[in-house]
Design an enzyme around this catalytic site. Sequence first.
Site, PDB file in Angstrom:
ATOM      1  N   ALA A 131       1.555   6.047   6.053  1.00 44.44           N
ATOM      2  CA  ALA A 131       0.604   6.687   6.960  1.00 44.44           C
ATOM      3  C   ALA A 131      -0.407   7.750   6.543  1.00 44.44           C
ATOM      4  O   ALA A 131      -0.094   8.728   6.478  1.00 44.44           O
ATOM      5  CB  ALA A 131       1.357   7.342   8.385  1.00 44.44           C
ATOM      6  N   GLU A 367      -8.564  14.760   3.887  1.00 40.72           N
ATOM      7  CA  GLU A 367      -9.487  15.292   5.173  1.00 40.72           C
ATOM      8  C   GLU A 367     -10.221  14.146   5.658  1.00 40.72           C
ATOM      9  O   GLU A 367     -10.947  14.411   6.469  1.00 40.72           O
ATOM     10  CB  GLU A 367     -10.188  16.585   4.766  1.00 40.72           C
ATOM     11  CG  GLU A 367     -10.072  17.250   6.121  1.00 40.72           C
ATOM     12  CD  GLU A 367      -8.877  17.496   7.042  1.00 40.72           C
ATOM     13  OE1 GLU A 367      -7.954  17.635   6.349  1.00 40.72           O
ATOM     14  OE2 GLU A 367      -9.096  18.100   8.093  1.00 40.72           O
TER      15      GLU A 367
END
Length: 559
Positions: A131, A367
């Site tokens: 993930a 990010e």
Amino acid sequence: MVSNKVLKSSLKALKEFAKRRLPDEEIIALDARDECPVEIVRDMCSPDKLGIQLMFVPEEYGGLGGGTFDFYRVCEELARIDLGVATSVFATFLGSDPIFIGATPEQKKLWLTRMAEEGLLFAYGATEPDAGSDLGALKSVAERVMDGDKIVGYKITGLKQWISNGGIAGAYTILASTPGGPSWFIVDKGAPGFSHDKPEDKHGIRLSNTAALALDNVYVDADRLVGGVEGEGLNQAQKVFGYTRLMVAAFGLGGGWSALDRAIPYSTKRIQGGAPLSEKQGYTHKLIVPHVARLEASRAYIEETAERIDAGEGTLNTEGAIAKFLATEAGNMAADASIQALGGYGYTHEYMVEKVKRDVRITTIYEGTSEIMEMTISRDRWQLHLKTRGQYYHEQARALEALHTRHPGVGAGIAALAMHALAEVMEKARVARLTRHQHILLRLGELIAYAECAGCLCRRAVRSAENRLHEKANLRFDATALAALGRIFAREAAMKVAEEGLRWCTGADGIGEAEMAAFEAAVALPAVHRAQAGLLADMDYLADVLYNRATKRAVAAAS
Ligand SMILES: Cc1cc2nc3c(=O)[nH]c(=O)nc-3n(C[C@H](O)[C@H](O)[C@H](O)COP(=O)(O)OP(=O)(O)OC[C@H]3O[C@@H](n4cnc5c(N)ncnc54)[C@H](O)[C@@H]3O)c2cc1C
């Protein structure tokens, strides 16, 4: 927000700290040993030493209570020192973010005060082996521990991947699925069943500690569930993207500039063909000037977005994505060009630019990757295009045309061409249903970022000319130089939007032979080409500015 005086003194203290504790030789040695300077990171976050983390903690918990604009300035400076160390500081900020955003008052008081007073280092544990970009695929679970019908705690099991500060943090915020949905938990270092792997052997940011985490039935009391309510985790993560992405954008900006600020002085001393490289137009106009323009366009967007977030306009996630996309891609390109600018020396460790290049590479990945940024940007602006019946970017173009009437020298007329072309490309994509191709959707994201940043840089040049820049704005370039930068970047954006827009619409078979000429006229290809006139003169001027040459030429104000 802190006062400008406090921001300035914090930036000064940061620079002095770096000069004393992280001189170039030390950074090169740490990079070669692949070592995170843990003591230095702790001292940076220690209230008795540097205490830079105080900028990120609200005043009521003992911090300075910086705002988004302050975060951008501090992050750019951190990145100019070393992106690995910057990542460690950022990870502490990121790790505390779910608490700042979603915690109960008691949790905030406990954890944010510890961050301010003890310099507690955090790590942010969202990513997992399976993930990454898609956090919805999360596999870590937090099972309720019951006492009768009361939830008294949770047992967390799962794996986390690529966690900055993973091996050195004192506390971890961990995202795990509860029966009520994904939720954040605060886990102590050393909790039974909690372990971290050895540091990753990375391409860059080798001064940062990155490690995988393993949680095997790690018990936490119920008061470690951030906010006390299950299922808020993804919401809490989403709420901070505007300014956390701006912070990584500032990393791209700082990284790019730190490389260029080595290449520029180097080129004044390196004599080839009987003259310094800095006097060779083929060198400066390829390896230096365009990179400065892209970096400063992204700075304009970062500053404008930071100002809007601080003014309470909301989370501005899409604007954060635009800033991150352009600044990190620009930083990466600038660092790569800087290696070229130093020739063989650039390819060695001693001259630092190759390290900066390896370091800044991460900013297009963590990010949210550049591709995820493109998707975020495109999806949001697509909705605006539909909602306004195709007028969204035409309206932006008209605002820039009005700006051009008042200030003809900042490139706003050219940025308006980019905006009109963008509106036409998006409309063609709508009519021909081209966004069913994911590639077209993502390419639109890139074109949108270029067009919006071009408009923003022109506005910044005007604000500078009118002495209306934010009081904490970076002042490296004066109004005349910003106007030249505005013209240079607007030309690039207009070319990119018109030509690549045409290319992708044609490539996706969205334009038949019979419509081609009309579409070329709609994106105003001839006007975009004519707007390139004066480009070299502007680049010559900017090179003179960058090299502080007495021969600065006055460039005709009109573009
Ligand atoms: C040094 C380092 C430090 C990090 N620090 C942290 C941290 O502190 N905390 C934390 O939680 N995470 C951290 N990360 C994780 C980072 O945020 C992820 O690596 C990043 O989000 C990408 O996820 P992934 O690596 O699984 O790549 P993937 O998601 O597998 O992506 C691989 C490639 O596919 C592309 N891609 C993915 N999805 C799509 C799609 N739908 N359509 C088209 N293209 C797609 C991506 O853009 C990328 O190019 C760190 C990573 C690194 C390398």
